[in-house]
Design a protein around this motif. Structure first.
Motif, short mmCIF file in Angstrom:
data_model
loop_
_atom_site.label_atom_id
_atom_site.label_comp_id
_atom_site.label_asym_id
_atom_site.label_seq_id
_atom_site.Cartn_x
_atom_site.Cartn_y
_atom_site.Cartn_z
N LEU A 148 0.98 6.59 -6.80
CA LEU A 148 0.13 7.26 -7.06
C LEU A 148 0.99 8.80 -7.32
O LEU A 148 0.11 9.81 -7.88
CB LEU A 148 -0.43 6.86 -6.32
N THR A 149 1.68 9.29 -5.94
CA THR A 149 2.26 9.92 -5.99
C THR A 149 2.86 10.90 -7.06
O THR A 149 2.41 11.86 -7.68
CB THR A 149 2.81 10.66 -4.80
N CYS A 150 3.88 10.10 -7.55
CA CYS A 150 4.43 10.18 -8.50
C CYS A 150 4.12 10.25 -9.27
O CYS A 150 3.94 11.06 -10.45
CB CYS A 150 5.93 8.87 -8.69
N LEU A 151 3.05 9.25 -9.56
CA LEU A 151 2.30 9.77 -10.63
C LEU A 151 1.61 10.53 -11.11
O LEU A 151 1.43 11.44 -12.20
CB LEU A 151 1.24 8.13 -11.69
N GLU A 186 2.36 13.36 -9.28
CA GLU A 186 3.12 14.81 -9.69
C GLU A 186 3.50 14.89 -10.95
O GLU A 186 3.95 16.07 -11.64
CB GLU A 186 4.34 14.35 -8.64
N GLY A 187 3.52 12.68 -11.78
CA GLY A 187 4.43 13.47 -13.54
C GLY A 187 2.50 14.01 -14.30
O GLY A 187 3.56 15.31 -15.07
N TYR A 188 2.03 13.47 -13.65
CA TYR A 188 0.87 14.15 -14.24
C TYR A 188 0.15 15.74 -13.89
O TYR A 188 0.09 16.55 -14.97
CB TYR A 188 -0.40 13.64 -14.26
N GLU A 189 0.79 16.52 -13.05
CA GLU A 189 0.85 17.56 -12.99
C GLU A 189 1.53 18.36 -13.50
O GLU A 189 1.24 19.28 -14.54
CB GLU A 189 0.80 18.07 -11.17
N ALA A 190 2.53 17.66 -13.56
CA ALA A 190 4.24 18.54 -14.41
C ALA A 190 3.44 18.67 -15.88
O ALA A 190 3.72 19.05 -16.72
CB ALA A 190 5.33 17.37 -13.87
N GLN A 191 2.97 17.83 -16.28
CA GLN A 191 2.68 17.48 -17.54
C GLN A 191 1.25 18.33 -18.19
O GLN A 191 1.79 18.70 -18.46
CB GLN A 191 2.12 15.33 -18.25
N LEU A 192 1.03 18.52 -16.84
CA LEU A 192 -0.58 19.27 -17.21
C LEU A 192 -0.34 20.48 -17.68
O LEU A 192 -0.63 21.68 -17.71
CB LEU A 192 -1.85 18.88 -16.05
N LEU A 225 0.81 -1.13 0.02
CA LEU A 225 -0.59 0.21 0.28
C LEU A 225 0.02 1.50 0.00
O LEU A 225 0.50 2.09 -0.41
CB LEU A 225 -1.39 -0.47 1.19
N GLN A 226 1.54 1.18 0.60
CA GLN A 226 2.67 2.69 1.09
C GLN A 226 3.37 2.13 -0.70
O GLN A 226 3.96 4.07 -0.79
CB GLN A 226 3.63 2.07 2.12
N LEU A 227 4.14 1.34 -1.21
CA LEU A 227 4.66 1.62 -2.59
C LEU A 227 3.74 2.38 -3.40
O LEU A 227 4.03 2.96 -4.63
CB LEU A 227 4.83 0.12 -2.78
N GLN A 228 2.31 1.58 -3.36
CA GLN A 228 1.47 2.25 -3.45
C GLN A 228 0.94 3.73 -4.09
O GLN A 228 0.33 4.36 -4.79
CB GLN A 228 -0.13 1.66 -4.23
N ARG A 229 0.74 4.57 -2.19
CA ARG A 229 0.70 5.39 -2.20
C ARG A 229 1.69 6.34 -3.12
O ARG A 229 1.85 7.65 -4.15
CB ARG A 229 0.75 5.70 -1.05
N CYS A 230 3.48 5.49 -2.71
CA CYS A 230 4.29 6.47 -3.59
C CYS A 230 3.97 6.76 -4.89
O CYS A 230 4.73 7.95 -5.70
CB CYS A 230 5.74 5.83 -3.14
#
Length: 159
Positions: A136-139, A141-147, A129-134
């Motif tokens: 998800l957070t990375c994704l 952040e990447g999404y936000e950066a691409q947006l 779950l922790q890895l998935q949260r990390c």
């Protein structure tokens, strides 16, 4: 001569009397012998009956004593059987107690293994779950950066 005739007549009467006396004595002796035979017969019958009663009583006593001897022998055998069965039962109970103790130990070990496995599984799920949260957070952040980059590109193209 008349005296001679008297003597002769008296002699047959005396002989008859003597004969009657002998006959009556013979009858008396015969009756006495009969009574004696009857008494003897009654005595022997009584003695035989007494012997039969005594024999029956003694036979009952012997039967009772024999039954007592047989009961004692059977009692001894039954007591030995009970002792053997008791020992066998104790051995079987000891074996079953040993099996139960072994099963209880196995069950405790299995419960410990289950608890450890569950704990490990929950720990692994928490890490996933922790890895998935990390991730998800990375994704995100990447999404936000691409947006943000797309918005900037759009703005630049607009002007």
């Amino acid at each position: 001569m008349p005296k001679k005739g008297l003597r002769r007549a008296a002699a047959p009467v005396a002989a008859e009397d003597e004969l009657l006396l002998l006959q009556s004595q013979a009858l008396a002796e015969e009756e006495a012998a009969k009574r004696k035979a009857e008494l003897l017969s009654r005595f022997l019958k009584d003695k035989l009956a007494k012997e039969k009663r005594s024999s029956a009583l003694n036979l009952r006593k012997l039967d009772t004593q024999w039954r007592t001897v047989l009961r004692e022998a059977k009692d001894k055998l039954l007591r030995q059987d009970i002792e053997i069965l008791s020992q066998t039962f104790a051995r079987v109970m000891d074996c079953k107690d040993s099996v139960i103790e072994s099963l209880v130990t196995d069950l405790e070990e299995a419960e410990e293994q289950h608890t450890r496995a569950l704990s490990s599984h929950l720990h692994n799920v928490d890490r996933l779950l922790q890895l998935q949260r990390c991730r998800l957070t990375c994704l995100e952040e990447g999404y936000e950066a691409q947006l943000e980059a797309l918005k900037m590109e759009f703005e630049v193209e607009r002007y």
